[in-house]
Design an enzyme around this catalytic site. Structure first.
Site, PDB file in Angstrom:
ATOM      1  N   GLY A 127       0.811  -1.208   0.000  1.00 31.99           N
ATOM      2  CA  GLY A 127       0.000   0.000   0.000  1.00 31.99           C
ATOM      3  C   GLY A 127       0.844   1.258   0.000  1.00 31.99           C
ATOM      4  O   GLY A 127       0.332   2.357   0.236  1.00 31.99           O
ATOM      5  N   HIS A 179      12.442   0.863  -5.590  1.00 37.41           N
ATOM      6  CA  HIS A 179      12.092   0.207  -4.324  1.00 37.41           C
ATOM      7  C   HIS A 179      13.354  -0.123  -3.523  1.00 37.41           C
ATOM      8  O   HIS A 179      13.598  -1.271  -3.134  1.00 37.41           O
ATOM      9  CB  HIS A 179      11.270  -1.055  -4.572  1.00 37.41           C
TER      10      HIS A 179
END
Length: 591
Positions: A127, A179
């Site tokens: 999320g 990431h």
């Protein structure tokens, strides 16, 4: 001798100063300092310098000084792959920034006008994309982030300068790699900000992240990869270099893994989805970077990574849970650190810190770190209760443990792994008492136990031996058919074959067609192999629960599917998750 050949430097030991007139000019001769006094001056300077260095290191905060522990990694911490497994983690861990405990000081302020920087560690499928958008779009700031519609980038500058206070995907982009994990960010953020701002600045760093229930996160990543996602832009940077192709080999050939099945996804031993949250939070240098985490993975390496991840998570200023979403607007008096400007309700409930951000928060109340962890554990229990409600539409629910009952739980025998077991027919208060499946589970769970899960053939035979010895006709286990909401996953279909699982451990059983990997009876009330759903066929209730029957149909001691409303004796097995929950929430009890 010519005047040009005359020496112009004169060293004379005299008792007083005087002038000497020579043909080449006038020379002033001063009294020389005694050597002993010169030594004292030099010694005093050295001592003064040494004192200054000690005082600088002692009084200057680690997060601000250029010589802080955050900026250097001790050689003793940079363990090689061969050294790390099995060794305890060092007592002094390199901290990426201010910890949760440090931000709890009463005089603490996250100062947007100074050099405080918030760093968001974005783990895939937690999320983080939505949360990152809220960070740049929905904070109530004097100088809000400037977001342009045509770009995915926002400028998040301080009120009176163009310095960046937020390091995240939507404010700076993937400056440290796609990431980037803990290892990459702690080695990269400071240098990237220095390059962006044109100068080296002493900053305080506040690391934040979001976590998600591991199975849900893993399945979400699987679906994302199945649609074509690859994350090929990830650097996997560790100890000054990127991981090689041999250290992080692909699980597929071609451009992507589009259309991969779940079996193929889970069978790849170096799939980066495996254990992702732990790996991205840990210091990978402790296990030889990616060479140790993927190609030479061992239980010892897993333990080192988990211990490192837990320490780093505890040292962060904030972390949230994806599942712990806020269902209504902020209550009066709550912290306004995440006040929305465009949406009425942010999707994540912040586990509030006692952090006051200059010109952002006003009077936020504190929760202790222990309270936050208790809320995390409560979320796990609530998730299990939600599953129970899905299983039983008559209002009955799966009950949480009762600490006092956990303390007084009765253990009749212990298995080889030292886990305790309770046999209901051996308890004087329950002799002759039988319960339906859910009531039996709740009796066990109230005592930090659960119905027995027969996960190995040895445990299965061990329990069956006691049933035969005690001449018990049948017992309940925790086995159940997954036939409620969420059970339409491809790997669980058809449910009557692939949908059986041990509810106490959330462990899936082998398909019922694989008779070598389970203990289903070959007979039953209508002479068919189990599970046969006999009662539903005969006009009764569906048989969704698993019991062990002791030669009830002259078929030996084996598993049978039985309607859950039937009453039977039962076996409880100590449940690690419930014990940990009660021990943490009740530290003064000896459970």
């Amino acid at each position: 001798m010519h005047s040009t050949e005359m020496q112009k430097s004169v060293s004379v030991q005299v008792d007083s100063d005087f002038a000497l007139l020579l043909p080449s000019g006038a020379y002033e001769i001063k009294k020389m300092e005694p050597r002993s006094r010169l030594r004292r001056v030099i010694l005093f300077c050295l001592l003064l310098s040494l004192f200054g260095m000690v005082a600088f290191g002692y009084f200057c905060p680690d997060q601000v000084c250029a010589l802080s522990a955050r900026e250097r990694v001790s050689e003793s911490l940079a363990l090689t792959y061969a050294e790390a497994p099995g060794r305890p983690l060092p007592d002094v861990i390199v901290q990426p920034g201010l910890s949760y405990d440090e931000v709890l000081h009463d005089d603490f302020r996250f100062d947007l006008t100074a050099h405080d920087v918030m760093v968001f560690l974005h783990i895939q499928k937690t999320g983080g994309t939505s949360f990152g958008k809220h960070l740049v779009m929905d904070l109530d700031l004097k100088r809000p982030c400037n977001c342009q519609r045509a770009r995915k980038r926002c400028h998040c500058f301080r009120p009176h300068s163009n310095e960046i206070w937020l390091f995240s995907r939507y404010s700076t982009g993937w400056k440290c790699g796609l990431h980037a994990d803990f290892t990459e960010l702690t080695a990269c953020v400071g240098g990237e900000l220095d390059r962006n701002e044109g100068s080296a600045v002493h900053r305080r760093y506040f690391y934040i992240t979001l976590l998600r229930e591991p199975v849900s996160r893993y399945l979400s990543e699987y679906r994302h990869v199945k649609r074509g996602a690859t994350w090929k832009g990830s650097r996997h940077w560790c100890q000054g270099r990127t991981a090689t192709g041999a250290e992080v080999p692909p699980c597929y050939s071609g451009e992507s893994w589009r259309g991969v099945t779940l079996e193929e996804f889970t069978s790849c031993p170096w799939n980066l989805a495996n254990n992702r949250q732990t790996r991205m939070l840990a210091d990978l240098a402790l296990v030889g970077c990616y060479n140790g985490t993927l190609r030479h993975r061992t239980p010892d390496i897993d333990r080192v990574l988990l211990a490192s991840a837990k320490r780093n998570l505890a040292a962060m200023a904030y972390f949230g849970l994806t599942e712990y979403q806020k269902g209504k607007s902020h209550p009066p008096g709550a912290a306004r650190c995440l006040v929305t400007r465009r949406r009425k309700t942010p999707p994540y409930k912040t586990v509030a810190l006692r952090t006051r951000i200059s010109s952002v928060c006003d009077g936020s109340t504190a929760q202790t770190h222990g309270t936050m962890v208790k809320q995390m554990l409560s979320v796990i229990l609530l998730a299990v209760v939600a599953v129970a409600r899905a299983q039983f539409n008559n209002g009955r629910i799966l009950e949480p443990p009762i600490p006092s009952q956990c303390v007084q739980r009765v253990i009749h025998e212990r298995y080889a792994d030292n886990k305790g077991y309770f046999f209901s027919w051996r308890d004087p208060a329950l002799r002759g008492v039988e319960e339906d499946w859910l009531s039996a589970r709740n009796y066990c769970r109230q005592r930090c136990m659960d119905l027995v899960s027969l996960e190995t053939s040895d445990e299965n035979e061990w329990v069956k031996t006691r049933i035969v010895q005690d001449k018990v006709k049948y017992i309940w286990t925790s086995g159940r058919l997954c036939d409620f909401k969420g059970c339409n996953r491809p790997d669980l279909l058809p449910n009557e074959i692939n949908g059986w699982f041990w509810t106490a451990e959330l462990q899936k059983l082998a398909p019922t067609t694989n008779r070598q990997q389970n203990d289903w009876s070959e007979g039953g009330g209508i002479g068919k192999p189990q599970p046969d759903n006999r009662e539903l066929i005969q006009g009764g209730a569906a048989e969704h629960c698993v019991a062990i029957l002791n030669n009830f149909y002259n078929d030996g001691v084996h598993w049978h599917d039985v309607a859950c409303h039937h009453r039977k004796p039962f076996v409880c097995e100590e449940n690690d998750a419930l014990l940990k929950y009660v021990r943490y929430t009740n530290p003064n009890l000896r459970v």
